[in-house]
Design a protein around this motif. Sequence first.
Motif, PDB file in Angstrom:
ATOM      1  N   GLY A   5       0.989  -1.632  -0.203  1.00  0.00           N
ATOM      2  CA  GLY A   5      -0.086   0.088  -0.110  1.00  0.00           C
ATOM      3  C   GLY A   5       0.930   1.065   0.449  1.00  0.00           C
ATOM      4  O   GLY A   5       0.245   2.181  -0.386  1.00  0.00           O
ATOM      5  N   GLY A   6       1.908   1.345   1.301  1.00  0.00           N
ATOM      6  CA  GLY A   6       3.118   2.696   0.616  1.00  0.00           C
ATOM      7  C   GLY A   6       3.629   3.150  -0.620  1.00  0.00           C
ATOM      8  O   GLY A   6       4.024   3.634  -0.912  1.00  0.00           O
ATOM      9  N   ARG A  33      -6.490  11.590  -9.543  1.00  0.00           N
ATOM     10  CA  ARG A  33      -7.110  10.420  -8.823  1.00  0.00           C
ATOM     11  C   ARG A  33      -6.829   8.728  -9.406  1.00  0.00           C
ATOM     12  O   ARG A  33      -6.380   8.694 -10.807  1.00  0.00           O
ATOM     13  CB  ARG A  33      -8.748   9.792  -9.895  1.00  0.00           C
ATOM     14  CG  ARG A  33      -9.672   8.805  -9.675  1.00  0.00           C
ATOM     15  CD  ARG A  33     -11.033   8.759 -10.818  1.00  0.00           C
ATOM     16  NE  ARG A  33     -12.110   9.777  -9.975  1.00  0.00           N
ATOM     17  CZ  ARG A  33     -13.145   9.377 -10.298  1.00  0.00           C
ATOM     18  NH1 ARG A  33     -13.725   8.579 -11.487  1.00  0.00           N
ATOM     19  NH2 ARG A  33     -14.088  10.478  -9.959  1.00  0.00           N
ATOM     20  N   PRO A  34      -6.343   8.401  -8.227  1.00  0.00           N
ATOM     21  CA  PRO A  34      -5.196   7.484  -8.708  1.00  0.00           C
ATOM     22  C   PRO A  34      -6.452   5.800  -9.396  1.00  0.00           C
ATOM     23  O   PRO A  34      -7.313   5.727  -9.344  1.00  0.00           O
ATOM     24  CB  PRO A  34      -5.330   7.118  -6.945  1.00  0.00           C
ATOM     25  CG  PRO A  34      -6.644   7.167  -5.960  1.00  0.00           C
ATOM     26  CD  PRO A  34      -7.282   8.129  -6.873  1.00  0.00           C
ATOM     27  N   GLN A 373      -3.858   5.372   4.607  1.00  0.00           N
ATOM     28  CA  GLN A 373      -5.086   5.590   5.390  1.00  0.00           C
ATOM     29  C   GLN A 373      -6.034   5.993   4.247  1.00  0.00           C
ATOM     30  O   GLN A 373      -7.306   5.161   4.068  1.00  0.00           O
ATOM     31  CB  GLN A 373      -5.357   5.706   6.519  1.00  0.00           C
ATOM     32  CG  GLN A 373      -3.905   5.363   7.673  1.00  0.00           C
ATOM     33  CD  GLN A 373      -3.946   5.756   8.384  1.00  0.00           C
ATOM     34  OE1 GLN A 373      -5.603   6.427   9.546  1.00  0.00           O
ATOM     35  NE2 GLN A 373      -3.057   6.602   9.565  1.00  0.00           N
ATOM     36  N   ALA A 374      -6.272   7.082   4.275  1.00  0.00           N
ATOM     37  CA  ALA A 374      -7.194   7.450   3.067  1.00  0.00           C
ATOM     38  C   ALA A 374      -7.475   6.633   1.802  1.00  0.00           C
ATOM     39  O   ALA A 374      -8.735   7.014   1.235  1.00  0.00           O
ATOM     40  CB  ALA A 374      -7.477   9.240   2.883  1.00  0.00           C
ATOM     41  N   LEU A 375      -6.460   6.278   0.931  1.00  0.00           N
ATOM     42  CA  LEU A 375      -6.541   6.256  -0.429  1.00  0.00           C
ATOM     43  C   LEU A 375      -7.614   4.592  -0.088  1.00  0.00           C
ATOM     44  O   LEU A 375      -7.535   4.268  -0.723  1.00  0.00           O
ATOM     45  CB  LEU A 375      -5.465   5.556  -0.958  1.00  0.00           C
ATOM     46  CG  LEU A 375      -5.579   4.047  -2.259  1.00  0.00           C
ATOM     47  CD1 LEU A 375      -5.754   5.299  -3.025  1.00  0.00           C
ATOM     48  CD2 LEU A 375      -3.831   4.626  -1.970  1.00  0.00           C
ATOM     49  N   GLN A 380     -12.189   0.330  -0.654  1.00  0.00           N
ATOM     50  CA  GLN A 380     -12.643  -0.046  -0.500  1.00  0.00           C
ATOM     51  C   GLN A 380     -14.333   0.590   0.226  1.00  0.00           C
ATOM     52  O   GLN A 380     -14.901  -0.384   0.235  1.00  0.00           O
ATOM     53  CB  GLN A 380     -12.499   0.190   1.550  1.00  0.00           C
ATOM     54  CG  GLN A 380     -13.366  -1.258   2.645  1.00  0.00           C
ATOM     55  CD  GLN A 380     -12.706  -2.455   2.492  1.00  0.00           C
ATOM     56  OE1 GLN A 380     -12.375  -2.316   1.401  1.00  0.00           O
ATOM     57  NE2 GLN A 380     -13.537  -3.052   3.407  1.00  0.00           N
ATOM     58  N   THR A 381     -14.239   1.641  -0.195  1.00  0.00           N
ATOM     59  CA  THR A 381     -15.944   1.769   0.029  1.00  0.00           C
ATOM     60  C   THR A 381     -15.936   1.581  -1.674  1.00  0.00           C
ATOM     61  O   THR A 381     -17.090   1.599  -1.847  1.00  0.00           O
ATOM     62  CB  THR A 381     -15.887   3.779  -0.252  1.00  0.00           C
ATOM     63  OG1 THR A 381     -15.472   4.103   1.040  1.00  0.00           O
ATOM     64  CG2 THR A 381     -17.068   4.208  -0.317  1.00  0.00           C
TER      65      THR A 381
END
Length: 483
Positions: A5-6, A33-34, A373-375, A380-381
Motif C-alpha cells: 500500500g505504501g 484520481r488514483p 489510510q485515506a486511499l 474499500q468504499t
Amino acid sequence: MRPDGGTRVRGVLRAALAASVAAGCTVGPDYARPVTPEHAEYRETSANAPPADSLVGPPAPMPSVESVADLPWWELFRDPVLQELIETALANNRDLDVALARVEEARAALGFQEANLIPRIDAVASGGLDDTTAEGAVQPSATGALAVSWEADLFGRIRRTNEAALRDLLATEEVYRGVTIALVAQVADQYLFLRDLDNRLSISEATANARRESLDILTVRFSAGVISEVEVNQGEIELAVAETAVETFRRLRAQTENLIAFLIGSPPTEIPRGDALSDAMLPPDLPAGLPSELLDRRPDILAAEHALAAQTARIGVAEALKYPSVTLSANLGATFASATTGFLNMAADLFAPLFDAGQNDQRVEIEVARTRQALASYEQTILNAFREVESAMVAVHRYEAEYRQRLIQLRAAQNAAILSWARYDGGMTSYLEVLDVQRSEFSAELAVSEALGLRLSSLVDLYRALGGGWTPPDDPVEQEPGG
C-alpha cells in the motif's frame, strides 16, 4: 503479488510532486484520481432475470423510460402519499438538519482559511497623561496607528491548507447527499413495509372471521352429536392462531407508524395510506448502468475521494513547513502630544527552520501515512459499492421470481381449501385435512403479501446502492475544486 500500500501511495505522490515542482512554488503533491478497483460489468444483469413466460401473474404496469436511475425514483411507485411523506422528511428530519449544519460549518472553515491569503489590518490606539515636563504640568498624549501584516505564501502552505479545506467542504456536502438518500430510502422502505403489514393484518382478520364462523358450525355439530369435541378444540386452536397473528400485525403496524413519524420529524401519529402495493409502478429493466459510473455517482465514494484529496493537500502543508516563511508588516500612524508626529514602520520577518531533530520530516511522514489510510478507505468504499449494487440486483431478480412462485402456491392452496371443505362436508375426509389445507392457505396469503413488499423494497435498495438517482434541489455547495 499484490503491491504494498505504501508503494502505491508513494508512486502516486511522486508523480504528483514532480508535476507540482514543474508548475511553480507550491510544494507537495497535486491530487490526481488514483487507479481504482475495476469492475467491467455487473454479474447480475437483465439476462439473469427469470424469463417472463416462466412467471405466473399479471404483469405490473411499467413506465416507458430508458433508464430510471436518474429520476426522482420514488415517483416510480406513483403513490402521492409516499411522495408527500418523503418531501416532509426532507423538510423536517433532524439528522438531515445536522448534516446540513456540518456543510455550513465546513463552508465557514473554508472562508476562515481563505482569509489568510489577504493582508490583515488592525487598528491600534493608546492614550495617557505625562507629568514629566519641565514646567511640572500634566501633558496628555495619544497614539493611533494601522498595523498591516501579510505572510508571503512562498511555498504554498496557505494555498494547500485552503485546498484541503475546500475538499473537506466538498466531502461534507457528499455526506449530506448520502444522508439525504439514506433518509429517502428509509422512508420509502418503511412505508412499503407498512402497506405490507396492512395487507397481512387484513388477511389475518379475514382468516380469523372465517375460522370463527367455522368454529360456530363445529360447535353446532358437536352439540348435535355429529362430531367429537376434539374437532371443536382444533377449531379453537386455529382461531387462536389467526387472532394471535392479528395482534402481532397490529403491534408491528403501530411501531412502523411511529418510526415513519420519527423519520418525517413528527411525534408518533397515524400515517396516511395511499395506493395498494399491487398498484405500484415497476421499472421495465434494471437501471444499473456501468460499474464505473458509481465513482461519480455514489456520495460515499465521492466523499471518500474528497477526503483523500484533502489529505493529499496536507502533505504539501507539512512540506512547506520545512522551508523559510516571510511575513511583511507595516505600522502607519501618528502620536498626538504637544506636537503631532507621524510615523511609518515597515519590516520583513524571515523564519527559516535550521535544526529540529527531524520533526518536520516526521510531520511529512505522518501525512503520507494518513494519505495511505485515506486511499485504502477510498478503495474499500468502491468495493463495497460494487458489492451492494450486485446484491441489490440479485434481490430484485430473485424476489420477482419468488413473488411469482408465491402466487402459484396461493392459487393452489385456495383451490385445495375449497375442495377439502367440500369433501369434509360430504363426509369423504376428516377435519384434519381441512385444517391442514387451511393452514397452508393462510400461510400462502401472508407469504404473497410479504414477497410483494420485499420485491418493491428491493427496488428501493437498488436505487440507494446506485447513488439514489436524486440530487437535493438546493445544492449546499456551488464551488467546485479549483473554482
